[in-house]
Write a protein that holds these residues in place. Sequence first.
Motif, PDB file in Angstrom:
ATOM      1  N   GLU A 184       0.903  -1.332  -0.131  1.00 19.18           N
ATOM      2  CA  GLU A 184      -0.092   0.171   0.005  1.00 19.18           C
ATOM      3  C   GLU A 184       0.944   1.226  -0.051  1.00 19.18           C
ATOM      4  O   GLU A 184       0.488   2.328  -0.659  1.00 19.18           O
ATOM      5  CB  GLU A 184      -0.925  -0.211   1.306  1.00 19.18           C
ATOM      6  N   PHE A 223      -2.072  18.320  -8.069  1.00 18.00           N
ATOM      7  CA  PHE A 223      -1.864  18.447  -6.808  1.00 18.00           C
ATOM      8  C   PHE A 223      -3.212  19.022  -6.270  1.00 18.00           C
ATOM      9  O   PHE A 223      -3.730  18.737  -5.248  1.00 18.00           O
ATOM     10  CB  PHE A 223      -0.473  18.601  -6.326  1.00 18.00           C
ATOM     11  N   SER A 231      -6.200  17.680  -3.839  1.00 17.62           N
ATOM     12  CA  SER A 231      -6.373  18.571  -2.732  1.00 17.62           C
ATOM     13  C   SER A 231      -8.099  18.969  -2.697  1.00 17.62           C
ATOM     14  O   SER A 231      -8.861  18.733  -1.693  1.00 17.62           O
ATOM     15  CB  SER A 231      -5.633  19.969  -2.627  1.00 17.62           C
ATOM     16  N   LEU A 279     -10.217  15.691  -2.066  1.00 19.81           N
ATOM     17  CA  LEU A 279      -9.988  15.340  -0.787  1.00 19.81           C
ATOM     18  C   LEU A 279     -10.891  16.385   0.315  1.00 19.81           C
ATOM     19  O   LEU A 279     -10.584  16.300   1.311  1.00 19.81           O
ATOM     20  CB  LEU A 279      -8.729  15.162  -0.445  1.00 19.81           C
ATOM     21  N   GLY A 280     -11.549  17.474  -0.433  1.00 22.59           N
ATOM     22  CA  GLY A 280     -12.160  18.464   0.434  1.00 22.59           C
ATOM     23  C   GLY A 280     -11.153  19.299   1.220  1.00 22.59           C
ATOM     24  O   GLY A 280     -11.625  20.174   1.933  1.00 22.59           O
ATOM     25  N   LEU A 281      -9.712  19.002   1.073  1.00 22.99           N
ATOM     26  CA  LEU A 281      -8.669  20.047   1.806  1.00 22.99           C
ATOM     27  C   LEU A 281      -8.826  21.478   1.341  1.00 22.99           C
ATOM     28  O   LEU A 281      -8.502  22.428   2.197  1.00 22.99           O
ATOM     29  CB  LEU A 281      -7.517  19.313   1.533  1.00 22.99           C
ATOM     30  N   LEU A 310      -8.485   7.901  -8.986  1.00 21.76           N
ATOM     31  CA  LEU A 310      -8.957   7.901  -7.703  1.00 21.76           C
ATOM     32  C   LEU A 310     -10.506   8.072  -7.620  1.00 21.76           C
ATOM     33  O   LEU A 310     -11.205   7.415  -6.686  1.00 21.76           O
ATOM     34  CB  LEU A 310      -8.435   8.891  -6.899  1.00 21.76           C
ATOM     35  N   ALA A 339     -12.185   4.863  -8.471  1.00 21.36           N
ATOM     36  CA  ALA A 339     -12.003   3.933  -7.575  1.00 21.36           C
ATOM     37  C   ALA A 339     -13.084   4.019  -6.348  1.00 21.36           C
ATOM     38  O   ALA A 339     -13.330   3.180  -5.532  1.00 21.36           O
ATOM     39  CB  ALA A 339     -10.521   3.725  -7.314  1.00 21.36           C
ATOM     40  N   THR A 340     -13.399   5.246  -6.291  1.00 18.50           N
ATOM     41  CA  THR A 340     -14.360   5.713  -5.009  1.00 18.50           C
ATOM     42  C   THR A 340     -15.836   5.684  -5.520  1.00 18.50           C
ATOM     43  O   THR A 340     -16.748   6.181  -5.040  1.00 18.50           O
ATOM     44  CB  THR A 340     -13.965   6.904  -4.531  1.00 18.50           C
ATOM     45  N   GLY A 341     -15.893   5.467  -6.908  1.00 15.51           N
ATOM     46  CA  GLY A 341     -17.416   5.547  -7.354  1.00 15.51           C
ATOM     47  C   GLY A 341     -18.103   6.781  -7.478  1.00 15.51           C
ATOM     48  O   GLY A 341     -19.249   6.868  -7.553  1.00 15.51           O
ATOM     49  N   ARG A 342     -17.159   7.708  -7.579  1.00 14.33           N
ATOM     50  CA  ARG A 342     -17.712   9.243  -7.348  1.00 14.33           C
ATOM     51  C   ARG A 342     -17.687   9.642  -8.792  1.00 14.33           C
ATOM     52  O   ARG A 342     -16.883   9.449  -9.586  1.00 14.33           O
ATOM     53  CB  ARG A 342     -16.641  10.120  -6.534  1.00 14.33           C
ATOM     54  N   LEU A 361     -25.627  20.311  -7.603  1.00 11.07           N
ATOM     55  CA  LEU A 361     -25.436  21.323  -6.589  1.00 11.07           C
ATOM     56  C   LEU A 361     -25.066  20.681  -5.380  1.00 11.07           C
ATOM     57  O   LEU A 361     -24.491  21.119  -4.153  1.00 11.07           O
ATOM     58  CB  LEU A 361     -26.416  22.043  -6.667  1.00 11.07           C
ATOM     59  N   ASP A 362     -25.853  19.277  -5.202  1.00 13.40           N
ATOM     60  CA  ASP A 362     -25.445  18.537  -3.851  1.00 13.40           C
ATOM     61  C   ASP A 362     -24.610  17.609  -3.948  1.00 13.40           C
ATOM     62  O   ASP A 362     -24.189  16.735  -2.912  1.00 13.40           O
ATOM     63  CB  ASP A 362     -26.907  17.997  -3.491  1.00 13.40           C
ATOM     64  N   PHE A 406     -16.631  19.679  -3.429  1.00 15.86           N
ATOM     65  CA  PHE A 406     -17.256  20.075  -1.980  1.00 15.86           C
ATOM     66  C   PHE A 406     -17.206  21.813  -1.777  1.00 15.86           C
ATOM     67  O   PHE A 406     -17.197  22.313  -0.869  1.00 15.86           O
ATOM     68  CB  PHE A 406     -16.397  19.586  -1.035  1.00 15.86           C
ATOM     69  N   VAL A 446     -19.642  24.017  -2.902  1.00 14.39           N
ATOM     70  CA  VAL A 446     -20.969  24.630  -2.741  1.00 14.39           C
ATOM     71  C   VAL A 446     -21.290  25.297  -1.463  1.00 14.39           C
ATOM     72  O   VAL A 446     -21.185  24.546  -0.503  1.00 14.39           O
ATOM     73  CB  VAL A 446     -21.946  23.833  -3.384  1.00 14.39           C
ATOM     74  N   VAL A 448     -16.717  14.839   3.130  1.00  9.89           N
ATOM     75  CA  VAL A 448     -15.782  13.910   1.907  1.00  9.89           C
ATOM     76  C   VAL A 448     -15.883  12.323   2.525  1.00  9.89           C
ATOM     77  O   VAL A 448     -16.060  11.410   1.535  1.00  9.89           O
ATOM     78  CB  VAL A 448     -14.496  14.470   2.091  1.00  9.89           C
ATOM     79  N   THR A 478     -16.952   3.314  -2.443  1.00 16.09           N
ATOM     80  CA  THR A 478     -15.686   2.965  -2.936  1.00 16.09           C
ATOM     81  C   THR A 478     -15.944   1.389  -2.701  1.00 16.09           C
ATOM     82  O   THR A 478     -16.199   0.686  -1.920  1.00 16.09           O
ATOM     83  CB  THR A 478     -14.742   3.260  -2.011  1.00 16.09           C
TER      84      THR A 478
END
Lengths: 296, 296
Positions: free
Chosen positions: A58, A80, A84, A87-89, A212, A215-218, A250-251, A256, A258, B22, B29
């Motif tokens: 990993e 990058f 960020s 990942l909501g950062l 990514l 892989a996360t289904g987003r 929008l939702d 992230f 909005v 998030v 996933t």
Amino acid sequence: MSTDATHATHATAPDGTVTEEVVRSLRGTADPRLRELLTALVRHLHAFARETRLTREEWERAIGFLTATGQACTDTRQEFILLSDVLGLSMLVETINGDHTPGATEPTVLGPFHMTDSPVREPGATIDLLGDGEPCVVSGRVLSRDGTPLPGARLDVWQANAQGFYDVQQPDVQPPGNGRGLFTADAEGRFRFRTCLPSPYPIPTDGPVGALLRATGRHPYRPAHIHFIVSAEGHTPVTTHVFVAGGEHLDSDAVFAVRQSLVQDFTPVDDPELAREFGVRNPFRHARFDLVLEPS
Amino acid sequence: MSTDATHATHATAPDGTVTEEVVRSLRGTADPRLRELLTALVRHLHAFARETRLTREEWERAIGFLTATGQACTDTRQEFILLSDVLGLSMLVETINGDHTPGATEPTVLGPFHMTDSPVREPGATIDLLGDGEPCVVSGRVLSRDGTPLPGARLDVWQANAQGFYDVQQPDVQPPGNGRGLFTADAEGRFRFRTCLPSPYPIPTDGPVGALLRATGRHPYRPAHIHFIVSAEGHTPVTTHVFVAGGEHLDSDAVFAVRQSLVQDFTPVDDPELAREFGVRNPFRHARFDLVLEPS
């Protein structure tokens, strides 16, 4: 090792004290803030690895992912920042630093596409150099929080075209500066510009961040929006978006970003005379809102 | 915004709930382990930003640092592994996954220089193709934890030259495979090879990781060592180093990889007959130790 020899070294103890050893090694950091940041980073990074019992495989995949992310960056692409963002950062950093006062326009993320200078444009000018979208007028005022207009306020505006791409993503299709403009508010703090109605678009998915998301289904979509950086003398600048009310995603914005207060009506207008006055085809959309800055 | 319009969206609440948003977005996933890792990563990353009240400028510098780290990577340089090493993460991952049983050889970090195949060499051969260092013989046995010799065990060995550089760092000076060898233990589990005495060396400091070390006032040196990956049928392979006892920097390894049990005497020998037998110049150094594997 089966040898019995011992030696006078301060070698790392086998389980976990490596974290304290790394933290101690940061004691000589000249800048106290950098020391604080690195110490917190090391503690969280190590806690993450311990909690998850991160395996070597990993770890290797993470090294490969970060390397690919760095190598996907170019003059016109910042993978990058995209990482960020998803990942909501980025949104969290905006929230932490917002110093937001009720009544002032809320900030949101800068995003990865504010990478070229916006061309200076006259009031009322269009930023849609291709004219291929649904015509749209955006107007309002820049105000101080007590309602005082801010003459000469600067509005740096950028958006994707009707197909959902920024100029820098399509250098062969869009002229540089398409979808971008640097406007100055008039003596009453008013601004107005023409554009095409923004549409939802996917963030770039052909790099590591796209992998990514899959892989996360987003989904990779952002709801339709126009970016603004608004500044005026004696006030704190705000970096924000205006989102199109009633639009898709929008939702579930991929980044992230909005905020309820940033969602605005882009009202359908059928008024040939007004269209002529604004210099757009009839019918058109009209978004009217004020942008409110906090005195600094 | 000064508009009073409200819209039915599930926009991000202003303070801090972005983290939960998030985490919720990761629910889809497919791989449960990936979901676990990303959820823990997001929680720690966000907690780090909140605790330190990370500013936008600091976030921008971090983005720039990570981008430069990715772009410093080439076929022969892995700057992200180096970053993981100097933050102690690599050593922590080894510790977590060591499954170390008392009596077996302790693992330590792989390091960034195991990137080419080591050439197959005969027992007793030299890995020092330039012959420019202090002559050195390394010998011992590969054993199972109960002391049974492991005939046919494989030893992948690599080290820096007498000036502290690996072959891949000096393609114009060192022939490929200098300092590297793949050896097979004999019928009694014995191995022996010739080399030059390793010396302490700095990790590469001309990239982002070097700048980080300078900012933290840390030296870039690693104590003198030889790398090993030892494997044998029916046993768990071990990735480790052997460090030279009495050398510099054993208590301040830039990558935190020293373990007491891995420090070995490289004994000075003045014995022309033995030197002739081993095929080295007299006087020479002789390191003798056993490498002990755990049955798998």
